[in-house]
Design a protein around this motif. Structure first.
Motif, mmCIF file in Angstrom:
data_model
loop_
_atom_site.group_PDB
_atom_site.id
_atom_site.type_symbol
_atom_site.label_atom_id
_atom_site.label_comp_id
_atom_site.label_asym_id
_atom_site.label_seq_id
_atom_site.Cartn_x
_atom_site.Cartn_y
_atom_site.Cartn_z
ATOM 1 N N GLN A 1 6.090 0.911 19.326
ATOM 2 C CA GLN A 1 5.344 -0.344 19.250
ATOM 3 C C GLN A 1 6.284 -1.536 19.083
ATOM 4 N N ARG B 1 5.580 3.788 15.386
ATOM 5 C CA ARG B 1 6.058 2.455 15.028
ATOM 6 C C ARG B 1 7.269 1.995 15.832
ATOM 7 N N GLY C 1 -4.973 -4.824 14.541
ATOM 8 C CA GLY C 1 -4.375 -6.155 14.552
ATOM 9 C C GLY C 1 -3.363 -6.317 15.668
ATOM 10 N N ALA C 2 -2.524 -5.297 15.869
ATOM 11 C CA ALA C 2 -1.520 -5.368 16.931
ATOM 12 C C ALA C 2 -2.176 -5.434 18.303
ATOM 13 N N ALA D 1 -0.185 2.096 19.658
ATOM 14 C CA ALA D 1 -1.176 1.537 18.728
ATOM 15 C C ALA D 1 -2.508 2.259 18.860
ATOM 16 N N VAL E 1 4.680 -3.444 9.246
ATOM 17 C CA VAL E 1 4.024 -2.932 8.035
ATOM 18 C C VAL E 1 3.122 -1.741 8.338
ATOM 19 N N ALA E 2 3.116 -1.268 9.598
ATOM 20 C CA ALA E 2 2.314 -0.099 9.961
ATOM 21 C C ALA E 2 3.027 1.168 9.503
ATOM 22 N N ARG F 1 -4.566 2.163 6.765
ATOM 23 C CA ARG F 1 -3.498 1.230 7.141
ATOM 24 C C ARG F 1 -3.109 1.409 8.603
ATOM 25 N N THR G 1 3.091 -7.307 12.437
ATOM 26 C CA THR G 1 2.044 -6.359 12.049
ATOM 27 C C THR G 1 2.545 -4.925 12.160
ATOM 28 N N THR G 2 3.300 -4.663 13.223
ATOM 29 C CA THR G 2 3.838 -3.323 13.433
ATOM 30 C C THR G 2 4.838 -2.947 12.345
ATOM 31 N N SER H 1 -6.018 -0.264 10.718
ATOM 32 C CA SER H 1 -6.109 -1.723 10.586
ATOM 33 C C SER H 1 -4.903 -2.411 11.217
ATOM 34 N N THR H 2 -3.708 -1.862 11.042
ATOM 35 C CA THR H 2 -2.527 -2.480 11.657
ATOM 36 C C THR H 2 -2.534 -2.281 13.169
#
Length: 473
Positions: free
Chosen positions: A330, A327, A268-269, A375, A456-457, A261, A453-454, A264-265
């Motif tokens: 970010q 997090r 995406g970020a 990130a 849910v990181a 996770r 996206t961040t 992937s996050t």
């Protein structure tokens, strides 16, 4: 023969400097390039995205080639290709030739950049000396992005736009000549593994087809056979890429990494961060010259506060990650990016730079690196040490590819808005301003998605030693 590691660092850092420089130096030359080579408004973005798409698409293959063939050999080959295509771009007499040269130039960068990093990590032992070397490497790369806009402005105003490409040639010749004398040969490190060329071709080809389809949607329509065929073909090739990677013994993109996770996050970020950055840079460079009628050098100087803020944001992000975790840092970076773009979208053809553009540029500059640094750290601290290099390569590729895809979307929507306003009777300047505003708001939407996206990181709190390891992954 004993070779100085610091001389090796000089060669590697200068090579990385010109690779990063070429992402930004071209932006302030875009209006002159468009006029001289008769680019259409919707096709001009290929000068940027042709380079970044191929660079991002083949970056992992470049790293694999360095492992299989030897890092110094691939480094020199990438440098030579970069230099030859820089010359070809500077001499191009048509838009098609320039875009082709830029695409192959991106391949040269994709070969030399991971090879250079590989040489650096084996030249300097783990610890303080490597951390210093990585700081120099990263600092020069960041400086390349900041100075690129000013250097581009000086070259365009003093000579012609062609010199933003030709300037690379003497630097490359010097580096190619110096490399065998200064940089040690390192034998291949990955015997028995494959290049996974099908994976690289399918992945990059699919992305190119998607971008081409989006770009062509403005002049021919979303429902045209050309656009639908390109988009469908891109999806099919990307599906084929996933199948190939899932079955390959040594895939370029180990799909198991994307189950993390954190990775992937983070990927995406970074993709959305790249989309916001390239879009903003492209639109604002044109806005400053075609709407506000500044020179190329003047536009470059006006970008400098953003570059300074980006460097400051990167420097502040690492200690903040140590204190608060990845997090929160970010999230603050994403918020800064959104606010900066919204402020820029209020700027008009007239009005002061200090009141209309400067606040947005500074906030956006600080935001993109405040998002990117944590990130990048989050992407690699949650995977095994053996796979940290692959994870870092994946998220770097995500950033480049996301930038190219985002630029295609923003350029298309911005152009369609400007054309609609012109057709409705607006003046050329007002139509361009309307397109600029829409494009920046779409870019702000990308940064909002990066914020989502961040959210849910996972919140990671790496120690200083883990952050140092992440920096060299």
């Amino acid at each position: 023969m004993r070779r100085s590691p610091w001389a090796t660092l000089t060669v590697l850092a200068l090579a990385q400097f010109i690779v990063v420089l070429d992402v930004t130096i071209v932006n302030v030359a875009l209006p002159d390039i468009q006029s001289d080579l008769h680019f259409s408004t919707d096709s001009l973005q290929w000068v940027i995205s042709g380079y970044t798409l191929v660079f991002g698409g083949f970056l992992l293959l470049g790293g694999r080639a360095a492992d299989l063939l030897g890092a110094r050999r691939v480094f020199v080959a990438g440098l030579a290709l970069f230099g030859v295509t820089s010359l070809a771009g500077g001499l191009a007499q048509s838009s098609g030739l320039l875009v082709a040269a830029r695409a192959v130039q991106g391949l040269g960068g994709a070969l030399l950049s991971p090879a250079a990093l590989s040489i650096l990590t084996v030249t300097f032992e783990h610890g303080r000396r490597r951390n210093i070397a990585m700081g120099v490497w990263g600092g020069l790369a960041g400086l390349g992005g900041t100075l690129g806009v000013v250097a581009g402005g000086v070259l365009v105003d003093s000579f012609t736009w062609r010199w933003v490409f030709i300037v690379n040639v003497p630097i490359v010749i010097a580096l190619v000549a110096a490399t065998p004398l200064i940089v040690r040969h390192f034998p291949p490190r990955a015997e028995g593994r494959s290049f996974d060329l099908p994976g690289a071709l399918l992945g990059t080809g699919g992305l190119l087809a998607l971008v081409y389809g989006v770009v062509r949607a403005e002049p021919v329509g979303w429902a045209s056979a050309e656009v639908v065929g390109c988009l469908a073909g891109g999806v099919v090739m990307l599906a084929g890429f996933v199948v190939v990677e899932s079955r390959a013994e040594a895939p370029l993109v180990p799909l198991r990494l994307l189950r993390s996770r954190a990775l992937s996050t983070a990927g995406g970020a970074l993709a959305l961060d790249g989309a916001g950055f390239l879009s903003m840079f492209f639109l604002t460079a044109i806005f400053l010259q075609q709407v506000r009628h500044g020179s190329a050098l003047h536009a470059g100087v006006e970008f400098l506060p953003m570059g300074a803020a980006a460097i400051a944001g990167a420097g502040a992000a690492t200690p903040l990650v140590t204190r608060f975790g990845t997090r929160p840092v970010q999230m603050v970076g994403a918020v800064f990016g959104v606010v900066g773009l919204v402020l820029l979208a209020q700027a008009g053809a007239h009005g002061s730079y200090a009141g209309g553009l400067l606040p947005g540029l500074v906030l956006f500059g600080a935001g993109i690196t405040s998002l990117a640094v944590p990130a990048q750290i989050a992407a690699v601290v949650d995977v095994s040490h053996e796979e940290a290099g692959a994870a870092s390569g994946v998220v770097t590729a995500f950033n480049q590819v996301g930038g190219a895809l985002g630029l295609a979307i923003v350029s298309t929507l911005s152009t369609s808005k400007a054309n609609a306003e012109a057709a409705a009777g607006s003046s050329p300047t007002d139509a361009l301003v309307a397109g600029f505003h829409r494009g920046l708001l779409v870019a702000a939407g990308f940064m909002l998605l990066a914020l989502a996206t961040t959210l849910v990181a996972p919140r990671l709190s790496p120690a200083a030693e883990q952050i140092a390891d992440a920096a060299v992954a």
